[in-house]
Design an enzyme around this catalytic site. Sequence first.
Site, PDB file in Angstrom:
ATOM      1  N   GLU A 116       0.816  -1.223   0.000  1.00 38.75           N
ATOM      2  CA  GLU A 116       0.000   0.000   0.000  1.00 38.75           C
ATOM      3  C   GLU A 116       0.848   1.271   0.000  1.00 38.75           C
ATOM      4  O   GLU A 116       1.210   1.788   1.057  1.00 38.75           O
ATOM      5  CB  GLU A 116      -0.932  -0.003   1.228  1.00 38.75           C
ATOM      6  CG  GLU A 116      -1.818   1.231   1.305  1.00 38.75           C
ATOM      7  CD  GLU A 116      -2.806   1.224   2.479  1.00 38.75           C
ATOM      8  OE1 GLU A 116      -2.673   0.369   3.374  1.00 38.75           O
ATOM      9  OE2 GLU A 116      -3.693   2.080   2.497  1.00 38.75           O
ATOM     10  N   LYS A 174      -2.349  -2.165  -3.210  1.00 39.21           N
ATOM     11  CA  LYS A 174      -3.418  -1.341  -2.607  1.00 39.21           C
ATOM     12  C   LYS A 174      -3.059   0.134  -2.787  1.00 39.21           C
ATOM     13  O   LYS A 174      -2.434   0.740  -1.914  1.00 39.21           O
ATOM     14  CB  LYS A 174      -3.574  -1.709  -1.126  1.00 39.21           C
ATOM     15  CG  LYS A 174      -4.583  -0.831  -0.396  1.00 39.21           C
ATOM     16  CD  LYS A 174      -5.013  -1.451   0.921  1.00 39.21           C
ATOM     17  CE  LYS A 174      -5.883  -0.484   1.709  1.00 39.21           C
ATOM     18  NZ  LYS A 174      -6.598  -1.111   2.801  1.00 39.21           N
TER      19      LYS A 174
END
Length: 341
Positions: A177, A219
């Site tokens: 992420e 992500k």
Amino acid sequence: MNEEELFRTARLLVADHKGLLAMDESNPTCNKRFARLGIPQTVEARRDYRELIVTTPGLCESISGAILCDETIRQKKKDGTPFVQVLSEAGIIPGIKVDSGAKDMAGHPGEKVTEGLDDLRDRVREYSQMGARFAKWRAVITVNDRLPSRGCIEANAQALARYAALCQERGMVPMIEPEVLMDGDYSLERCVEVTEEVLRTVFNQLYRQRVNLQGMILKPNMVLPGLNCPSQEDVNEVADATVNCLLRAVPAAVPGIAFLSGGQSCELASERLNAMNMRFKSRMPWELAFSFARAIQQPALEIWLGQEANTMAAQQALLHRARCNSAARRGEYRAAMEFEQ
Ligand code: 13P
């Protein structure tokens, strides 16, 4: 490492038009959200709230995996069943946040670097023994006229890659992420530029650290103008800018991309995901899914307010957002769905 098992878990996390439920807020973040609504900021209140989430009936129809934090993965239902077991039995894959937070970066005023590599191998082993099958690490990138610096992007990308390699060594799928923050008055074009540079750097580092792209989930942020930017592009423009940026920067070997919501409203997050899936349907090599925290939980939290009597209504609200986002994955989300609860 059993490579086939790793790949299978990664594919499962983005299969069947499902997405992920991020419920891994750190205690300070969770407390801040509770405080705003007058909910007591205690271990027991956090446990009650997380029990509400993991016991929501029917959640697994739209949710493939749930991301827990260190406190929550050790917690149990009131009847003594560990949350990890509750999730697994419901057909939801348990995951765990393993970074220890974004800290001020030395020599880089206004920028952060995410820490948590020390002892990570041992922690990954422990979490895996507890039943976690995937992990998450979040890096944050601040944007303004001057930032981000190359040093910040590179340090965060390398940490993400080292974390990912350690997860895969243990058979856990890393959810990677790199979040370009929405705060600021920067334009959509500036967000395209920064997001693309960040993603290219991350994939370079993943390659160097020998991370297998078939056994990971990305992500990222959606590509958006800063929250205070005077011109706010419409849903289709955001969808086009985001998917085109991802097509240029994310290799086809990656099985799935699951967006964070980053502070968007619930409805906008669903609308934008829907537009991307509708407009690019057969032109994307990866699944395009969601891994929201605020944009899936917020309405439920606002209904619950720490009161047991509100539990069922809060679960309904959670289920509703999960269904809206699953519909958005199919390109079938409609604004009218918001009135069909
Ligand atoms: P939001 O969807 O609230 O941005 O949270 C996603 C997340 O997991 C942050 O790390």
